[in-house]
Motif scaffolding. Structure first.
Motif, PDB file in Angstrom:
ATOM      1  N   VAL A 495      14.636   3.131 -22.780  1.00  0.00           N
ATOM      2  CA  VAL A 495      16.064   3.430 -22.845  1.00  0.00           C
ATOM      3  C   VAL A 495      16.348   4.929 -22.933  1.00  0.00           C
ATOM      4  CG1 VAL A 495      16.638   1.192 -23.807  1.00  0.00           C
ATOM      5  CG2 VAL A 495      16.055   3.075 -25.349  1.00  0.00           C
ATOM      6  N   ALA A 496      15.339   5.752 -23.220  1.00  0.00           N
ATOM      7  CA  ALA A 496      15.580   7.195 -23.314  1.00  0.00           C
ATOM      8  C   ALA A 496      14.253   7.912 -23.137  1.00  0.00           C
ATOM      9  CB  ALA A 496      16.220   7.578 -24.655  1.00  0.00           C
ATOM     10  N   GLY A 497      14.309   9.108 -22.541  1.00  0.00           N
ATOM     11  CA  GLY A 497      13.121   9.928 -22.373  1.00  0.00           C
ATOM     12  C   GLY A 497      12.252   9.419 -21.236  1.00  0.00           C
ATOM     13  N   GLY A 498      11.040   9.965 -21.196  1.00  0.00           N
ATOM     14  CA  GLY A 498      10.089   9.513 -20.189  1.00  0.00           C
ATOM     15  C   GLY A 498      10.254  10.181 -18.855  1.00  0.00           C
ATOM     16  N   GLY A 499      10.973  11.310 -18.754  1.00  0.00           N
ATOM     17  CA  GLY A 499      11.175  11.984 -17.482  1.00  0.00           C
ATOM     18  C   GLY A 499      10.879  13.465 -17.589  1.00  0.00           C
ATOM     19  N   THR A 500      10.820  14.117 -16.437  1.00  0.00           N
ATOM     20  CA  THR A 500      10.617  15.557 -16.365  1.00  0.00           C
ATOM     21  C   THR A 500      11.616  16.131 -15.391  1.00  0.00           C
ATOM     22  OG1 THR A 500       9.014  15.413 -14.582  1.00  0.00           O
ATOM     23  CG2 THR A 500       8.156  15.274 -16.824  1.00  0.00           C
ATOM     24  N   ARG A 501      11.470  17.430 -15.160  1.00  0.00           N
ATOM     25  CA  ARG A 501      12.379  18.074 -14.211  1.00  0.00           C
ATOM     26  C   ARG A 501      12.193  17.513 -12.808  1.00  0.00           C
ATOM     27  NH1 ARG A 501      11.286  24.276 -13.143  1.00  0.00           N
ATOM     28  NH2 ARG A 501       9.464  23.249 -12.209  1.00  0.00           N
ATOM     29  N   ASP A 502      10.961  17.169 -12.479  1.00  0.00           N
ATOM     30  CA  ASP A 502      10.665  16.692 -11.120  1.00  0.00           C
ATOM     31  C   ASP A 502      10.773  15.178 -10.985  1.00  0.00           C
ATOM     32  OD1 ASP A 502      10.139  19.297 -10.311  1.00  0.00           O
ATOM     33  OD2 ASP A 502       8.035  19.161 -10.964  1.00  0.00           O
ATOM     34  N   TYR A 503      10.568  14.459 -12.066  1.00  0.00           N
ATOM     35  CA  TYR A 503      10.556  12.997 -11.994  1.00  0.00           C
ATOM     36  C   TYR A 503      11.512  12.432 -13.033  1.00  0.00           C
ATOM     37  CZ  TYR A 503       6.260  13.604  -9.290  1.00  0.00           C
ATOM     38  OH  TYR A 503       5.355  13.954  -8.351  1.00  0.00           O
ATOM     39  N   LYS A 529       2.921  16.866 -23.896  1.00  0.00           N
ATOM     40  CA  LYS A 529       3.368  15.723 -24.700  1.00  0.00           C
ATOM     41  C   LYS A 529       4.660  15.168 -24.094  1.00  0.00           C
ATOM     42  CE  LYS A 529       3.039  15.917 -29.116  1.00  0.00           C
ATOM     43  NZ  LYS A 529       3.243  16.258 -30.550  1.00  0.00           N
ATOM     44  N   HIS A 530       4.726  13.834 -24.049  1.00  0.00           N
ATOM     45  CA  HIS A 530       5.927  13.135 -23.590  1.00  0.00           C
ATOM     46  C   HIS A 530       6.369  12.183 -24.689  1.00  0.00           C
ATOM     47  CE1 HIS A 530       5.459  14.440 -19.367  1.00  0.00           C
ATOM     48  NE2 HIS A 530       4.149  14.317 -19.599  1.00  0.00           N
ATOM     49  N   ILE A 531       7.656  12.153 -24.954  1.00  0.00           N
ATOM     50  CA  ILE A 531       8.210  11.254 -25.967  1.00  0.00           C
ATOM     51  C   ILE A 531       9.363  10.478 -25.332  1.00  0.00           C
ATOM     52  CG2 ILE A 531       9.355  11.087 -28.213  1.00  0.00           C
ATOM     53  CD1 ILE A 531       8.004  13.720 -28.999  1.00  0.00           C
ATOM     54  N   PHE A 532       9.330   9.153 -25.497  1.00  0.00           N
ATOM     55  CA  PHE A 532      10.427   8.336 -24.994  1.00  0.00           C
ATOM     56  C   PHE A 532      10.647   7.157 -25.931  1.00  0.00           C
ATOM     57  CE2 PHE A 532       6.515   7.170 -22.849  1.00  0.00           C
ATOM     58  CZ  PHE A 532       6.449   5.786 -22.987  1.00  0.00           C
ATOM     59  N   ILE A 533      11.790   6.489 -25.756  1.00  0.00           N
ATOM     60  CA  ILE A 533      12.214   5.401 -26.635  1.00  0.00           C
ATOM     61  C   ILE A 533      12.125   4.080 -25.861  1.00  0.00           C
ATOM     62  CG2 ILE A 533      14.057   4.480 -28.091  1.00  0.00           C
ATOM     63  CD1 ILE A 533      12.862   7.145 -29.030  1.00  0.00           C
ATOM     64  N   VAL A 534      11.478   3.071 -26.477  1.00  0.00           N
ATOM     65  CA  VAL A 534      11.409   1.738 -25.884  1.00  0.00           C
ATOM     66  C   VAL A 534      12.266   0.786 -26.710  1.00  0.00           C
ATOM     67  CG1 VAL A 534       9.143   2.065 -24.847  1.00  0.00           C
ATOM     68  CG2 VAL A 534       9.314   1.196 -27.191  1.00  0.00           C
ATOM     69  N   GLN A 535      12.785  -0.219 -26.025  1.00  0.00           N
ATOM     70  CA  GLN A 535      13.662  -1.204 -26.675  1.00  0.00           C
ATOM     71  C   GLN A 535      13.095  -2.596 -26.467  1.00  0.00           C
ATOM     72  OE1 GLN A 535      18.180  -1.230 -26.289  1.00  0.00           O
ATOM     73  NE2 GLN A 535      17.651  -2.965 -24.993  1.00  0.00           N
ATOM     74  N   ALA A 536      13.156  -3.412 -27.519  1.00  0.00           N
ATOM     75  CA  ALA A 536      12.791  -4.830 -27.452  1.00  0.00           C
ATOM     76  C   ALA A 536      14.056  -5.643 -27.693  1.00  0.00           C
ATOM     77  CB  ALA A 536      11.720  -5.168 -28.482  1.00  0.00           C
ATOM     78  N   SER A 537      14.356  -6.571 -26.768  1.00  0.00           N
ATOM     79  CA  SER A 537      15.606  -7.328 -26.846  1.00  0.00           C
ATOM     80  C   SER A 537      15.325  -8.810 -26.667  1.00  0.00           C
ATOM     81  CB  SER A 537      16.581  -6.846 -25.753  1.00  0.00           C
ATOM     82  OG  SER A 537      17.712  -7.691 -25.685  1.00  0.00           O
TER      83      SER A 537
END
Length: 836
Positions: A495-503, A529-537
């Motif tokens: 739901v958030a993060g996990g991207g870069t300028r190119d991707y 380092k990459h930081i992103f948020i995962v969601q469980a629904s």
């Protein structure tokens, strides 16, 4: 054969036969028609010559007949006596066959004498018996006459006389009520009454010819009874009562009748039901009325009209006879033959978990009924509530059929077995005998209520991933659980993060398994380092967790060296250990220490003339001549060396680590031309210069990834050779890019004189000699220039900007000025030595 034999016989006769052999022939004889086979017609003898001691060579033979026939043959009577007899095939018939036959009889003795004579046979007529034709000729004739028929012709006798004589007909006995006419027609003489007159008459019919010959046949005349009275019913009962659902074949009544025509004998009557009916049938011969179809009192039309009326008919003939009709009524009584039925027979209901006790679930009586017509047969009640989970429910009463809850069901309670669907059974049963019943199935689904949020196994996940991990690889998994029962399907998403300028998205998570995969190549040198948020629904409630991906550094960058392509010339007498043209390479690696480089020449180093120093442990290294050239003895044959240098980043690794660690390799390509010593003396002549001018045209459209379309660029290379100089070699200084001359024997150098300053060539650009040899130096130099460091590239780009094409006068002035400046400077301090 007979024709050939006859021809030979005639030939013999014509040739002149003197003495006849057949004695008694020719002759004429008669035979009566119908003569049996073997009857003698004519006798004759054969007289042979005294010279014929052995008798007859060819026996007397009928060689021909006129007309042709096989009705005659010749038999021997013994010795030389013979007779003509009948064969019986065919039988002679005066009326149908020829009346006369000429038989040609031939004989030959052993001396060759022959004889041929004719016997004429005449067939005579004989009086024959008359014959019957038609049916009377082959069988006893049966004639049927209906009673009450008026006198009339009942049959025509067909007879004939073989001699076509007139025939006379007679009938015996004369007392019968029949007569026969002269033409053979048989007439009845009275109107017969079957009940009074004989039922059968036997008549002998005789036909006689004029000579009294006759033939007799028997005729059988039968009087046929006709129906002239109507039958009547003898059964008096008209109303019958039977219960419903009688099996087929059950007898309801036995209908009887009589026919006055059959008094004194059993009546041949035919019974039938005239009204349309699907429940009953009657035996056409006996009158037995029985059940043939299902009789259901509870179905229409009997549900409303239980009385069935039938019209029974009796006939004394299957068709066109006399008939009588009688109506009977059959009353159908209701029985208790149906169990209570519920529609549907299975019920499906949903009840939320934690529903309060006393909650009404279903009223079964609204769905059940008994179709029996009689009220005493259609009453029922509800009993026998059972099944798994039935302790949570109860029937309000056996009559009402209301089902209510008695307890609370919590699916998450450990004491609850976790059953989502309860299967209950209720019996619905007749009150009247024989108490038919049915089972009702009630499926009650306990509908789960979403009470709990999904919970991750940890609030923060950390995955350490090598930067060379393949795209699409799994790098870890997140997991969440939900305490709700039954277990709900949990869906995972980023739901958030996990991207870069190119991707936009570098990572992907499996919606069902929580498996995290990479979608793009990781680069430690770019992002560690990459930081992103995962969601469980669970579709209603959701929770989140953080995921940290640490990118682990791996040696995945190859060394990049400058220049990576270079071309130059060296004299053949260059001293061993010399830094060739002062050439050196400088290498960089984004993920390796400068001391990790090793240098070695992989290709083109024939006879190992070249080496690099240092060979390892530094990010710079110089090209050194390792051994002298030897062309005179034939040891060396190649004048051009294309070297391919490999630069690896494994110098700091142990031998053991080299088998397990990643090693990257950079490459540099060098083209070296060896300049031989001059073989002729150079004469001293007035100094003059031959100028060779070559223009190379470049088009930006010919290059892929050209930033923009530019005007065609002209690169002018001017090569000058001074004929009266003692310097027999030339090369380009790698630092300044200027051309210099050298003596191949002494190694003395000086700047090359020119009226026009030459433009510095890019690193890797070949001299005129190298270009003439391969024809590709300029292109390769320009390609190599794109890989130089940015500072060097800026300097060279400024130095190689295309100039406006000069006129011929301007060229001359520029060359003169260049010459003067060169002579005024001197070369003692400016001679190129390589180095920085």
């Amino acid at each position: 054969m007979k024709i050939i034999l006859l021809f030979l016989i005639l030939l013999g006769v014509v040739s002149g036969r003197k003495t006849p052999l057949l004695k008694g022939l020719p002759a004429t004889s008669t035979v009566e028609e119908n003569t049996a086979a073997g009857v003698s017609v004519c006798d004759f003898n054969v007289t042979v010559s005294p010279l014929s001691s052995e008798g007859v060579a060819i026996l007397p033979t009928i060689v021909n007949s006129n007309p042709l026939t096989e009705a005659f043959d010749i038999e021997s009577k013994g010795g030389l006596e013979y007779r003509v007899v009948t064969t019986g095939n065919p039988v002679l018939d005066y009326e149908t066959m020829p009346k006369s036959f000429d038989l040609h009889i031939f004989v030959e003795d052993t001396t060759g004498r022959t004889d041929l004579s004719i016997l004429t046979i005449r067939v005579t007529d004989k009086n024959e018996h008359p014959v019957f034709r038609g049916n009377m000729a082959i069988q006893t004739l049966m004639i049927y006459v209906l009673e009450g028929t008026r006198p009339q012709c009942i049959y025509q006798v067909d007879a004939a006389d073989p001699e076509n004589a007139k025939l006379k007909y007679s009938l015996l006995p004369t007392t019968v009520p029949f007569l026969i006419t002269e033409s053979g027609a048989i007439f009845s003489t009275k109107e017969f009454d079957y009940e009074k007159d004989p039922h059968c008459y036997f008549l002998n019919v005789t036909v006689t010819d004029l000579d009294g010959l006759n033939s007799t046949k028997t005729v059988n005349i039968n009087i046929i009874n006709i129906n002239d009275e109507s039958p009547y019913f003898t059964t008096k009962q008209r109303i019958y009562r039977i219960p419903e659902e009688q099996s087929p074949g059950t007898i309801v009544a036995n209908i009887t009748a009589k026919d006055p025509d059959d008094e004194g004998s059993p009546s041949r009557l035919f019974y039938s039901i005239q009204s349309s009916d699907r429940y009953f049938s009657i035996n056409p011969s006996t009158g037995v009325l029985q059940v043939t179809g299902r009789i259901d009192r509870d179905a229409l039309p009997l549900q409303l009209h239980p009385n069935i009326s039938l019209i029974v008919q009796v006939e004394d003939s299957p068709s066109n006879g006399h008939a009588s009709n009688m109506e009977i009524t059959i009353i159908i009584d209701d029985i208790n033959d149906n169990p209570p039925e519920c529609s549907p027979s299975a019920f499906r209901k949903e009840v939320n978990e934690n529903t309060a006790p006393g909650t009404f679930v279903i009223d079964l009586r609204n769905y059940c009924k008994d179709i029996d017509v009689d009220p005493s047969n259609n009453q029922f009640n509800f009993t026998g509530l059972s099944g798994f989970g039935s302790n949570n429910f109860i029937l309000d009463s056996t009559v009402s059929g209301r089902l209510v809850m008695t307890g609370t069901i919590d699916l998450e309670n450990p004491a609850n077995p976790g059953i989502e669907v309860y299967t209950l059974t209720v019996r619905v049963q007749d009150i009247a005998h024989p108490n038919y019943s049915n089972i009702i199935y009630i499926y009650i689904r306990i509908k789960p209520v979403n009470e709990f949020f999904p919970v991750f196994s940890t609030l923060s996940y950390v995955f350490n991933v090598s930067e060379i991990t393949k795209v699409g690889s799994s790098i870890g998994r997140v997991h969440a659980i939900d305490k709700d029962w039954p277990p709900t399907i949990i869906t995972y998403s980023i739901v958030a993060g996990g991207g870069t300028r190119d991707y936009t998205n570098i990572f992907w998570i499996s919606p069902t398994k929580g498996d995290v995969r990479i979608l793009a190549r990781l680069d430690y040198e770019t992002t560690q380092k990459h930081i992103f948020i995962v969601q469980a629904s669970d579709q209603e409630k959701f929770t989140t967790a953080s995921v940290t991906v640490n990118v682990l550094e791996v040696n995945d960058e190859e060394p990049v060296c400058s220049p990576n392509f270079y071309s130059f010339q060296i004299p053949v007498s260059l001293a061993v250990g010399t830094n060739i043209n002062g050439f050196r390479i400088e290498c960089q690696d984004r993920d390796s220490d400068p001391r990790s480089f090793r240098y070695f020449i992989n290709e083109g180093n024939e006879n190992n003339h070249f080496t690099f120093s240092p060979s390892a442990g530094s990010n710079t290294s110089r090209l050194i001549l390792a051994s002298r050239f030897d062309y005179e003895s034939g040891f060396d044959t190649s004048w051009i060396y294309n070297l391919r240098i490999y630069i690896t980043d494994d110098n700091l690794l142990s031998v053991r680590d080299k088998t397990t660690h990643l090693i990257e390799t950079g490459t540099v390509t060098l083209s070296i031309r060896v300049i031989p010593n001059p073989t002729t003396a150079i004469t001293t002549t007035p100094g003059f210069t031959v100028v060779t001018r070559r223009e190379n045209l470049y088009s930006a459209s010919a290059w892929i990834n050209a930033p923009e379309k530019k005007k065609p660029k002209k690169d002018v290379v001017v090569t000058m050779t001074k004929l009266n100089t003692i310097f027999d070699g030339e090369a380009r200084d790698p630092v300044t890019g200027r051309m210099y001359e050298f003596n191949t024997r002494s190694g003395a150098r000086r700047w090359k004189k020119s009226n026009e300053p030459l433009k510095p060539m890019l690193a890797g650009q070949v001299t005129s000699g190298a270009t003439d040899n391969r024809g590709q130096g300029t292109d390769r130099a320009e390609a190599a220039s794109k890989k130089e460091p940015s500072e060097k590239r800026k300097e060279l780009t400024a130095a190689t900007k295309p100039a406006t094409k000069p006129s011929a006068d301007q060229d001359g002035l520029r060359l003169q000025k260049q010459k003067e400046e060169s002579e005024g400077r001197g070369l003692s301090s400016a001679a190129p030595q390589g180095g920085n």
